[in-house]
Design a protein around this motif. Structure first.
Motif, PDB file in Angstrom:
ATOM      1  N   LEU A 188       4.233   0.187  14.325  1.00  0.00           N
ATOM      2  CA  LEU A 188       4.152   0.794  15.655  1.00  0.00           C
ATOM      3  C   LEU A 188       3.070   1.846  14.796  1.00  0.00           C
ATOM      4  O   LEU A 188       3.267   2.508  13.636  1.00  0.00           O
ATOM      5  CB  LEU A 188       5.341   1.213  15.115  1.00  0.00           C
ATOM      6  CG  LEU A 188       6.635   0.436  15.817  1.00  0.00           C
ATOM      7  CD1 LEU A 188       7.952   0.538  15.526  1.00  0.00           C
ATOM      8  CD2 LEU A 188       6.416   0.477  17.936  1.00  0.00           C
ATOM      9  N   LYS A 189       2.791   3.089  15.570  1.00  0.00           N
ATOM     10  CA  LYS A 189       2.503   4.444  16.198  1.00  0.00           C
ATOM     11  C   LYS A 189       3.036   5.338  16.152  1.00  0.00           C
ATOM     12  O   LYS A 189       3.783   5.189  16.891  1.00  0.00           O
ATOM     13  CB  LYS A 189       0.405   4.360  16.359  1.00  0.00           C
ATOM     14  CG  LYS A 189      -0.156   2.821  16.345  1.00  0.00           C
ATOM     15  CD  LYS A 189      -1.389   2.712  17.712  1.00  0.00           C
ATOM     16  CE  LYS A 189      -1.916   1.886  17.062  1.00  0.00           C
ATOM     17  NZ  LYS A 189      -3.272   1.564  17.844  1.00  0.00           N
ATOM     18  N   PRO A 190       2.639   6.412  15.683  1.00  0.00           N
ATOM     19  CA  PRO A 190       3.681   8.125  16.028  1.00  0.00           C
ATOM     20  C   PRO A 190       3.721   7.822  17.989  1.00  0.00           C
ATOM     21  O   PRO A 190       4.254   8.486  18.335  1.00  0.00           O
ATOM     22  CB  PRO A 190       2.593   9.065  15.491  1.00  0.00           C
ATOM     23  CG  PRO A 190       1.857   8.651  14.114  1.00  0.00           C
ATOM     24  CD  PRO A 190       1.773   6.574  14.522  1.00  0.00           C
ATOM     25  N   GLU A 191       2.137   7.716  18.020  1.00  0.00           N
ATOM     26  CA  GLU A 191       2.385   7.309  19.904  1.00  0.00           C
ATOM     27  C   GLU A 191       3.139   6.651  20.875  1.00  0.00           C
ATOM     28  O   GLU A 191       2.728   6.633  21.987  1.00  0.00           O
ATOM     29  CB  GLU A 191       0.634   7.696  20.466  1.00  0.00           C
ATOM     30  CG  GLU A 191      -0.343   6.356  19.808  1.00  0.00           C
ATOM     31  CD  GLU A 191      -1.282   6.424  18.589  1.00  0.00           C
ATOM     32  OE1 GLU A 191      -2.179   6.187  18.235  1.00  0.00           O
ATOM     33  OE2 GLU A 191      -0.712   7.341  17.422  1.00  0.00           O
ATOM     34  N   ASP A 192       3.606   5.726  19.687  1.00  0.00           N
ATOM     35  CA  ASP A 192       4.307   4.890  20.624  1.00  0.00           C
ATOM     36  C   ASP A 192       5.710   4.973  21.461  1.00  0.00           C
ATOM     37  O   ASP A 192       6.681   4.772  20.796  1.00  0.00           O
ATOM     38  CB  ASP A 192       4.818   3.085  19.440  1.00  0.00           C
ATOM     39  CG  ASP A 192       3.496   2.526  19.754  1.00  0.00           C
ATOM     40  OD1 ASP A 192       2.757   2.750  20.791  1.00  0.00           O
ATOM     41  OD2 ASP A 192       3.376   1.716  17.971  1.00  0.00           O
ATOM     42  N   THR A 193       6.125   7.047  19.934  1.00  0.00           N
ATOM     43  CA  THR A 193       7.296   7.936  20.414  1.00  0.00           C
ATOM     44  C   THR A 193       7.342   8.008  21.595  1.00  0.00           C
ATOM     45  O   THR A 193       6.667   8.642  22.745  1.00  0.00           O
ATOM     46  CB  THR A 193       7.681   9.077  19.344  1.00  0.00           C
ATOM     47  OG1 THR A 193       7.099   8.648  18.492  1.00  0.00           O
ATOM     48  CG2 THR A 193       7.995   9.670  18.996  1.00  0.00           C
ATOM     49  N   ALA A 194       8.382   7.713  21.870  1.00  0.00           N
ATOM     50  CA  ALA A 194       9.021   7.645  23.750  1.00  0.00           C
ATOM     51  C   ALA A 194      10.608   7.262  23.265  1.00  0.00           C
ATOM     52  O   ALA A 194      10.900   6.786  22.900  1.00  0.00           O
ATOM     53  CB  ALA A 194       7.852   6.998  24.605  1.00  0.00           C
ATOM     54  N   VAL A 195      10.889   7.488  24.569  1.00  0.00           N
ATOM     55  CA  VAL A 195      11.788   6.730  25.596  1.00  0.00           C
ATOM     56  C   VAL A 195      11.890   5.498  26.503  1.00  0.00           C
ATOM     57  O   VAL A 195      11.238   5.681  26.664  1.00  0.00           O
ATOM     58  CB  VAL A 195      13.226   8.106  26.461  1.00  0.00           C
ATOM     59  CG1 VAL A 195      14.368   6.842  26.385  1.00  0.00           C
ATOM     60  CG2 VAL A 195      13.758   9.422  25.353  1.00  0.00           C
ATOM     61  N   TYR A 196      13.231   4.287  25.530  1.00  0.00           N
ATOM     62  CA  TYR A 196      12.070   3.203  26.462  1.00  0.00           C
ATOM     63  C   TYR A 196      13.415   2.316  27.457  1.00  0.00           C
ATOM     64  O   TYR A 196      14.595   2.765  26.399  1.00  0.00           O
ATOM     65  CB  TYR A 196      11.835   2.509  25.275  1.00  0.00           C
ATOM     66  CG  TYR A 196      10.672   2.953  24.457  1.00  0.00           C
ATOM     67  CD1 TYR A 196       9.319   1.377  24.558  1.00  0.00           C
ATOM     68  CD2 TYR A 196      10.325   3.488  23.623  1.00  0.00           C
ATOM     69  CE1 TYR A 196       8.257   1.406  24.148  1.00  0.00           C
ATOM     70  CE2 TYR A 196       9.495   3.490  23.016  1.00  0.00           C
ATOM     71  CZ  TYR A 196       7.473   2.145  23.257  1.00  0.00           C
ATOM     72  OH  TYR A 196       6.818   2.802  22.129  1.00  0.00           O
ATOM     73  N   PHE A 197      12.304   2.351  28.757  1.00  0.00           N
ATOM     74  CA  PHE A 197      14.037   2.034  29.421  1.00  0.00           C
ATOM     75  C   PHE A 197      13.669   0.615  29.766  1.00  0.00           C
ATOM     76  O   PHE A 197      12.565  -0.250  29.726  1.00  0.00           O
ATOM     77  CB  PHE A 197      13.644   2.354  30.997  1.00  0.00           C
ATOM     78  CG  PHE A 197      13.898   3.886  30.662  1.00  0.00           C
ATOM     79  CD1 PHE A 197      14.797   4.543  30.804  1.00  0.00           C
ATOM     80  CD2 PHE A 197      12.916   4.562  30.140  1.00  0.00           C
ATOM     81  CE1 PHE A 197      15.116   6.325  30.349  1.00  0.00           C
ATOM     82  CE2 PHE A 197      12.867   6.443  30.090  1.00  0.00           C
ATOM     83  CZ  PHE A 197      14.393   7.324  30.272  1.00  0.00           C
ATOM     84  N   CYS A 198      14.822  -0.487  30.058  1.00  0.00           N
ATOM     85  CA  CYS A 198      14.878  -1.519  30.749  1.00  0.00           C
ATOM     86  C   CYS A 198      15.035  -1.866  31.904  1.00  0.00           C
ATOM     87  O   CYS A 198      15.652  -0.943  32.362  1.00  0.00           O
ATOM     88  CB  CYS A 198      16.072  -2.636  29.733  1.00  0.00           C
ATOM     89  SG  CYS A 198      15.893  -3.808  30.367  1.00  0.00           S
ATOM     90  N   THR A 199      14.009  -2.472  32.147  1.00  0.00           N
ATOM     91  CA  THR A 199      14.571  -1.911  34.319  1.00  0.00           C
ATOM     92  C   THR A 199      14.040  -3.723  34.163  1.00  0.00           C
ATOM     93  O   THR A 199      14.025  -4.752  34.099  1.00  0.00           O
ATOM     94  CB  THR A 199      13.237  -1.740  35.038  1.00  0.00           C
ATOM     95  OG1 THR A 199      13.075  -1.845  36.019  1.00  0.00           O
ATOM     96  CG2 THR A 199      11.582  -2.190  34.223  1.00  0.00           C
ATOM     97  N   SER A 200      15.183  -4.231  35.522  1.00  0.00           N
ATOM     98  CA  SER A 200      15.017  -5.645  36.255  1.00  0.00           C
ATOM     99  C   SER A 200      14.617  -5.207  38.100  1.00  0.00           C
ATOM    100  O   SER A 200      15.421  -4.359  38.642  1.00  0.00           O
ATOM    101  CB  SER A 200      17.248  -6.016  36.382  1.00  0.00           C
ATOM    102  OG  SER A 200      17.263  -7.943  37.223  1.00  0.00           O
ATOM    103  N   MET A 201      13.554  -5.814  38.042  1.00  0.00           N
ATOM    104  CA  MET A 201      13.356  -6.462  39.840  1.00  0.00           C
ATOM    105  C   MET A 201      13.814  -7.038  39.820  1.00  0.00           C
ATOM    106  O   MET A 201      14.735  -8.638  39.876  1.00  0.00           O
ATOM    107  CB  MET A 201      11.667  -6.536  39.392  1.00  0.00           C
ATOM    108  CG  MET A 201      10.680  -5.539  38.738  1.00  0.00           C
ATOM    109  SD  MET A 201      11.520  -5.544  37.307  1.00  0.00           S
ATOM    110  CE  MET A 201       9.056  -4.781  36.701  1.00  0.00           C
TER     111      MET A 201
END
Length: 119
Positions: free
Chosen positions: A85-98
């Motif tokens: 992991l890198k600092p630029e991976d910092t984010a809110v991660y969302f799971c989605t279903s199509m």
């Protein structure tokens, strides 16, 4: 309808690993593919990884070789293994279903889980 419950986010040092989980419930037969998006402050939401019911996968160039998406059909759960992991991976991660067009189309979203990578 499909409900998505995400877990596994947290704080990790650069170079570390996390595994995100997304448990799906409800009418999961209508799902054709699932994926993980992320959104950092001030940036657009981007698709990180996706997986179809047939097992085909997609990865953004920025995470290829570091992230792996997988699923456990018996548990109706999708995972995102994040390594190096890198600092630029910092984010809110969302799971989605199509949803399949035969089921009316549209997408379902989880509530998001915060991933923070420190330098």
């Amino acid at each position: 309808q499909v409900q998505l419950a995400e877990s596994g986010g947290g704080l990790v040092q650069a170079g570390g690993s996390l595994r995100l989980s997304c448990a799906a419930s409800g009418d999961t037969d209508c799902s054709s593919a699932m994926g993980w998006y992320r959104q950092a402050p001030g940036k657009e939401r981007e698709l990180v990884a996706g997986i179809t019911n047939g097992g085909s996968t997609y990865y953004a160039d920025s995470v290829k070789g570091r992230f792996t998406i997988s699923r456990d059909n018996d548990k109706n759960t999708v995972y995102l293994q994040m390594n190096s992991l890198k600092p630029e991976d910092t984010a809110v991660y969302f799971c989605t279903s199509m949803t399949r067009s035969s089921c009316g189309g549209g997408d379902y979203w989880g509530q998001g889980t915060q991933v923070t990578v420190s330098s």
